[in-house]
Write a protein that holds these residues in place. Structure first.
Motif, mmCIF file in Angstrom:
data_model
loop_
_atom_site.group_PDB
_atom_site.id
_atom_site.type_symbol
_atom_site.label_atom_id
_atom_site.label_comp_id
_atom_site.label_asym_id
_atom_site.label_seq_id
_atom_site.Cartn_x
_atom_site.Cartn_y
_atom_site.Cartn_z
ATOM 1 N N VAL A 149 47.383 48.935 33.337
ATOM 2 C CA VAL A 149 48.318 50.006 33.680
ATOM 3 C C VAL A 149 48.571 50.880 32.455
ATOM 4 C CG1 VAL A 149 50.698 50.530 34.355
ATOM 5 C CG2 VAL A 149 49.423 48.770 35.580
ATOM 6 N N SER A 150 48.827 50.256 31.313
ATOM 7 C CA SER A 150 49.138 51.025 30.097
ATOM 8 C C SER A 150 47.954 51.859 29.623
ATOM 9 C CB SER A 150 49.619 50.108 28.974
ATOM 10 O OG SER A 150 48.547 49.345 28.436
ATOM 11 N N GLN A 151 46.732 51.427 29.948
ATOM 12 C CA GLN A 151 45.527 52.162 29.544
ATOM 13 C C GLN A 151 45.069 53.176 30.592
ATOM 14 O OE1 GLN A 151 44.051 51.821 26.367
ATOM 15 N NE2 GLN A 151 46.044 50.848 26.192
ATOM 16 N N GLY A 152 45.795 53.279 31.699
ATOM 17 C CA GLY A 152 45.436 54.233 32.741
ATOM 18 C C GLY A 152 44.306 53.778 33.642
ATOM 19 N N GLU A 153 43.954 52.480 33.583
ATOM 20 C CA GLU A 153 42.925 51.954 34.477
ATOM 21 C C GLU A 153 43.495 51.656 35.862
ATOM 22 O OE1 GLU A 153 40.586 49.733 30.814
ATOM 23 O OE2 GLU A 153 41.276 48.532 32.500
ATOM 24 N N LEU A 154 44.753 51.205 35.902
ATOM 25 C CA LEU A 154 45.450 50.925 37.155
ATOM 26 C C LEU A 154 46.656 51.842 37.272
ATOM 27 C CD1 LEU A 154 45.696 47.018 37.525
ATOM 28 C CD2 LEU A 154 44.562 48.601 39.088
ATOM 29 N N ALA A 155 46.940 52.277 38.494
ATOM 30 C CA ALA A 155 48.133 53.086 38.749
ATOM 31 C C ALA A 155 49.381 52.227 38.540
ATOM 32 C CB ALA A 155 48.099 53.619 40.180
ATOM 33 N N GLN A 156 50.480 52.864 38.189
ATOM 34 C CA GLN A 156 51.747 52.152 37.987
ATOM 35 C C GLN A 156 52.157 51.375 39.240
ATOM 36 O OE1 GLN A 156 54.144 52.275 35.369
ATOM 37 N NE2 GLN A 156 52.913 53.519 33.988
ATOM 38 N N ASN A 157 51.866 51.923 40.401
ATOM 39 C CA ASN A 157 52.272 51.302 41.672
ATOM 40 C C ASN A 157 51.091 50.655 42.397
ATOM 41 O OD1 ASN A 157 50.977 53.683 42.247
ATOM 42 N ND2 ASN A 157 52.323 54.230 43.949
ATOM 43 N N TYR A 158 50.158 50.083 41.632
ATOM 44 C CA TYR A 158 48.958 49.482 42.229
ATOM 45 C C TYR A 158 49.327 48.335 43.177
ATOM 46 C CZ TYR A 158 49.337 45.455 39.063
ATOM 47 O OH TYR A 158 49.770 44.325 38.406
ATOM 48 N N ASP A 159 48.410 48.028 44.095
ATOM 49 C CA ASP A 159 48.538 46.875 44.984
ATOM 50 C C ASP A 159 47.667 45.750 44.446
ATOM 51 O OD1 ASP A 159 50.240 48.048 46.899
ATOM 52 O OD2 ASP A 159 48.543 48.941 47.952
ATOM 53 N N LEU A 160 48.157 44.527 44.512
ATOM 54 C CA LEU A 160 47.415 43.341 44.094
ATOM 55 C C LEU A 160 46.957 42.599 45.334
ATOM 56 C CD1 LEU A 160 46.553 41.446 41.741
ATOM 57 C CD2 LEU A 160 48.709 40.240 42.123
ATOM 58 N N LEU A 161 45.663 42.325 45.401
ATOM 59 C CA LEU A 161 45.070 41.651 46.557
ATOM 60 C C LEU A 161 44.205 40.488 46.105
ATOM 61 C CD1 LEU A 161 43.739 44.812 48.443
ATOM 62 C CD2 LEU A 161 45.818 43.551 48.974
ATOM 63 N N GLY A 162 44.006 39.548 47.007
ATOM 64 C CA GLY A 162 43.008 38.508 46.810
ATOM 65 C C GLY A 162 41.700 38.971 47.418
ATOM 66 N N HIS A 163 40.592 38.548 46.846
ATOM 67 C CA HIS A 163 39.258 38.933 47.319
ATOM 68 C C HIS A 163 39.101 38.696 48.822
ATOM 69 C CE1 HIS A 163 34.630 38.163 46.668
ATOM 70 N NE2 HIS A 163 34.860 39.231 47.400
ATOM 71 N N ARG A 164 39.663 37.601 49.323
ATOM 72 C CA ARG A 164 39.521 37.248 50.745
ATOM 73 C C ARG A 164 40.166 38.265 51.680
ATOM 74 N NH1 ARG A 164 42.720 31.661 51.290
ATOM 75 N NH2 ARG A 164 41.243 31.194 49.662
ATOM 76 N N GLN A 165 41.043 39.091 51.161
ATOM 77 C CA GLN A 165 41.673 40.113 52.003
ATOM 78 C C GLN A 165 40.727 41.286 52.271
ATOM 79 O OE1 GLN A 165 45.257 39.813 49.280
ATOM 80 N NE2 GLN A 165 46.193 40.654 51.134
ATOM 81 N N LEU A 166 39.617 41.345 51.525
ATOM 82 C CA LEU A 166 38.662 42.444 51.680
ATOM 83 C C LEU A 166 37.298 41.998 52.176
ATOM 84 C CD1 LEU A 166 39.445 44.331 48.338
ATOM 85 C CD2 LEU A 166 40.326 44.829 50.634
ATOM 86 N N SER A 167 37.027 40.698 52.113
ATOM 87 C CA SER A 167 35.714 40.165 52.494
ATOM 88 C C SER A 167 35.878 38.826 53.191
ATOM 89 C CB SER A 167 34.848 39.926 51.244
ATOM 90 O OG SER A 167 34.526 41.111 50.603
ATOM 91 N N ALA A 168 34.870 38.429 53.926
ATOM 92 C CA ALA A 168 34.852 37.115 54.561
ATOM 93 C C ALA A 168 34.441 36.084 53.509
ATOM 94 C CB ALA A 168 33.887 37.101 55.737
ATOM 95 N N THR A 169 35.416 35.628 52.710
ATOM 96 C CA THR A 169 35.153 34.691 51.624
ATOM 97 C C THR A 169 36.385 33.827 51.395
ATOM 98 O OG1 THR A 169 34.589 34.534 49.254
ATOM 99 C CG2 THR A 169 35.944 36.408 49.920
ATOM 100 N N LYS A 170 36.217 32.704 50.723
ATOM 101 C CA LYS A 170 37.359 31.861 50.339
ATOM 102 C C LYS A 170 37.943 32.301 48.993
ATOM 103 C CE LYS A 170 37.807 27.715 51.269
ATOM 104 N NZ LYS A 170 37.928 26.297 51.509
#
Length: 193
Positions: A149-170
């Protein structure tokens, strides 16, 4: 205060300052002997809107050498066997509490087919289905998120997700998934549990 105590105080202060700066624990690609990318990658505009936590599902590591070797091995496998143009993650986190620089955050990752856009991919080295990563690894990942966030790679209000929320994986494994659900910015979008 004697000069010996002053010297000791300065050494302790220097180590504490280094620990407080997440960039000090980021291992550059050159230090883990990364291969150069083998082809073009899709560019992304920073800052990114979400961070996606994964695990590599293989062996874990607990010291600098074994973690660097694991990252290099993952890159080789993904580039040779899976035909990726580079390692699929932006950062990898070792059990030693170090963060390994992988693909540039301005280049789209390759962990969730069709869902990689606008995502910073962070993988913990190992399989975390039954047990969580080390405390050092968890602290390093949280510091990395703040650093991003401090380096401008992530937005201040970013969302945090687990990989499984985007793909069929454990991924990121049941134990790690439970941990990250308590972290700031957690989003239950597509939550499976």
């Amino acid at each position: 205060m004697s000069s010996a105590w002053q010297a000791l105080f300065l050494v302790v202060a220097a180590f504490t300052a280094a620990d407080a700066d997440p960039s000090q624990s980021i291992v550059p690609r050159a230090d883990w002997h990364a291969r150069p990318p083998s082809g073009p990658m899709t560019a992304m505009s920073l800052p990114l809107g979400r961070a996606v936590i994964a695990h590599t599902a293989g062996r874990s590591c607990t010291d600098d050498q074994s973690c660097a070797d694991q990252v290099a091995s993952i890159q080789t496998y993904q580039m040779i066997r899976l035909k990726y143009s580079d390692i699929s993650y932006h950062y990898l986190v070792g059990g030693n509490g170090r963060v390994y620089e992988a693909r540039s955050p301005s280049q789209q990752g390759a962990i969730a087919a069709g869902n990689n856009a606008n995502s910073l991919a962070i993988a913990f080295i190992g399989n975390f289905d039954l047990e969580s990563p080390t405390d050092a690894a968890l602290a390093a990942a949280q510091s990395l998120l703040e650093h991003a966030v401090s380096q401008g790679e992530l937005a201040q209000n970013y969302d945090l997700l687990g990989h499984r929320q985007l793909s069929a994986t454990k991924s990121p494994g049941d134990a790690l998934y439970t941990v990250i659900k308590s972290w700031p910015h957690w989003s239950n979008v597509g939550d499976v549990a």
